[in-house]
Design an enzyme around this catalytic site. Structure first.
Site, PDB file in Angstrom:
ATOM      1  N   SER A  63       0.818  -1.213   0.000  1.00  0.00           N
ATOM      2  CA  SER A  63       0.000   0.000   0.000  1.00  0.00           C
ATOM      3  C   SER A  63       0.850   1.262   0.000  1.00  0.00           C
ATOM      4  CB  SER A  63      -0.905   0.031   1.227  1.00  0.00           C
ATOM      5  OG  SER A  63      -1.586  -1.195   1.362  1.00  0.00           O
TER       6      SER A  63
HETATM    7  N1  SAH Z   1      -0.726  -5.084   3.983  1.00  0.00           N
HETATM    8  C1  SAH Z   1       0.073  -5.404   2.807  1.00  0.00           C
HETATM    9  C2  SAH Z   1      -0.590  -5.041   1.505  1.00  0.00           C
HETATM   10  C3  SAH Z   1      -1.837  -5.824   1.292  1.00  0.00           C
HETATM   11  S1  SAH Z   1      -2.256  -6.207  -0.385  1.00  0.00           S
HETATM   12  C4  SAH Z   1       1.446  -4.761   2.893  1.00  0.00           C
HETATM   13  O1  SAH Z   1       1.724  -4.044   3.856  1.00  0.00           O
HETATM   14  O2  SAH Z   1       2.262  -5.008   1.990  1.00  0.00           O
HETATM   15  C5  SAH Z   1      -3.593  -7.288   0.024  1.00  0.00           C
HETATM   16  C6  SAH Z   1      -3.163  -8.679   0.378  1.00  0.00           C
HETATM   17  O3  SAH Z   1      -4.315  -9.367   0.856  1.00  0.00           O
HETATM   18  C7  SAH Z   1      -2.676  -9.478  -0.823  1.00  0.00           C
HETATM   19  O4  SAH Z   1      -1.413  -9.992  -0.586  1.00  0.00           O
HETATM   20  C8  SAH Z   1      -3.727 -10.577  -0.956  1.00  0.00           C
HETATM   21  O5  SAH Z   1      -3.202 -11.810  -1.428  1.00  0.00           O
HETATM   22  C9  SAH Z   1      -4.237 -10.705   0.458  1.00  0.00           C
HETATM   23  N2  SAH Z   1      -5.559 -11.310   0.604  1.00  0.00           N
HETATM   24  C10 SAH Z   1      -6.653 -11.161  -0.193  1.00  0.00           C
HETATM   25  N3  SAH Z   1      -7.686 -11.873   0.273  1.00  0.00           N
HETATM   26  C11 SAH Z   1      -7.252 -12.497   1.405  1.00  0.00           C
HETATM   27  C12 SAH Z   1      -7.858 -13.396   2.322  1.00  0.00           C
HETATM   28  N4  SAH Z   1      -9.118 -13.821   2.198  1.00  0.00           N
HETATM   29  N5  SAH Z   1      -7.125 -13.842   3.364  1.00  0.00           N
HETATM   30  C13 SAH Z   1      -5.829 -13.453   3.515  1.00  0.00           C
HETATM   31  N6  SAH Z   1      -5.194 -12.611   2.665  1.00  0.00           N
HETATM   32  C14 SAH Z   1      -5.898 -12.139   1.619  1.00  0.00           C
END
Ligand code: SAH
Length: 216
Positions: A63
């Site tokens: 992000s």
């Molecule tokens: N917080 C992260 C950025 C998040 S991007 C950082 O600091 O880099 C969103 C992430 O959520 C992605 O890696 C995606 O694979 C994950 N995601 C999406 N759906 C999910 C779920 N149901 N359970 C766990 N992770 C999930």
């Protein structure tokens, strides 16, 4: 010289966060101390301190720093808190939280991302973060209850089961809205009487998808 030691770039990074309204000193300090260049793809290191989201493995994103700082500030983590993050991605948000609370459980549905975040966080000494391969829509019962929950992937609605994992007085923050397009960051406070929802700002996150990813 690595970007983290480049004073003008890091000074600008802090200045941008302050200008955009981040004022919590502990949050600003955490943002200053965690080396974002170690969480982005090697080719993007030169852009690590720009205020923008960047692509990571598995078609996901780390992000935008302002959004990380803003969500962290709105979460109001305290030193004794146990925090759940859904969507580990690079592990950057978890590293920020690790400096502000006692324990972080972060869940990721891609094995590749979970494994690399775990290695990275261990190297950085974030010993109070546990990275779990799993589905944030189905958090194991044994994980217990949380003082704070932060969702970093877009949910069409906040699952009731997730709200039930909040301790009384607990806070959840999540981007809520359509998977493709703009979502609204929602802050939910668990009170004696139920749940108070407050809409904060518009954001854009990659979608939260159910189940552990079949691809790596
Ligand atoms: N917080 C992260 C950025 C998040 S991007 C950082 O600091 O880099 C969103 C992430 O959520 C992605 O890696 C995606 O694979 C994950 N995601 C999406 N759906 C999910 C779920 N149901 N359970 C766990 N992770 C999930």
């Amino acid at each position: 010289m690595p970007a983290s030691q480049n004073p003008p770039e890091k000074m600008m990074f802090q200045l941008t966060l302050r200008r955009r309204g981040i004022s919590d000193q502990a949050v600003l300090r955490a943002m200053e101390e965690v080396p974002r260049e170690l969480f982005v793809e090697p080719a993007d290191r030169g852009d690590a301190y720009r205020d923008s989201a960047l692509g990571i493995a598995c078609g996901q994103t780390i992000s935008q720093p302002f959004v990380v700082a803003y969500m962290t500030e709105q979460l109001q983590p305290q030193k004794h808190h146990r925090v759940l993050e859904i969507g580990t991605g690079s592990g950057y948000q978890a590293a920020i939280l690790s400096r502000l609370c006692s324990q972080v459980l972060t869940i990721e549905r891609y094995r590749t991302l979970a494994d690399s975040a775990r290695t990275r966080l261990r190297k950085l000494g974030c010993g109070n973060v546990e990275v779990m391969l799993g589905d944030g829509f189905d958090v194991p019962e044994v994980a217990g209850q949380f003082d704070r929950i932060i969702v970093t992937a877009a949910m069409e609605e906040i699952p009731e089961a997730l709200l039930q994992r909040l301790e009384p007085g607990g806070v959840l923050i999540a981007p809520v809205g359509p998977h493709h397009g703009t979502q609204t960051l929602v802050r939910v406070l668990r009170t004696e009487a139920g749940f108070d929802h407050k809409e904060l700002v518009d954001v854009r996150f990659v979608p939260a998808l159910p189940g552990i990813a079949r691809e790596l």
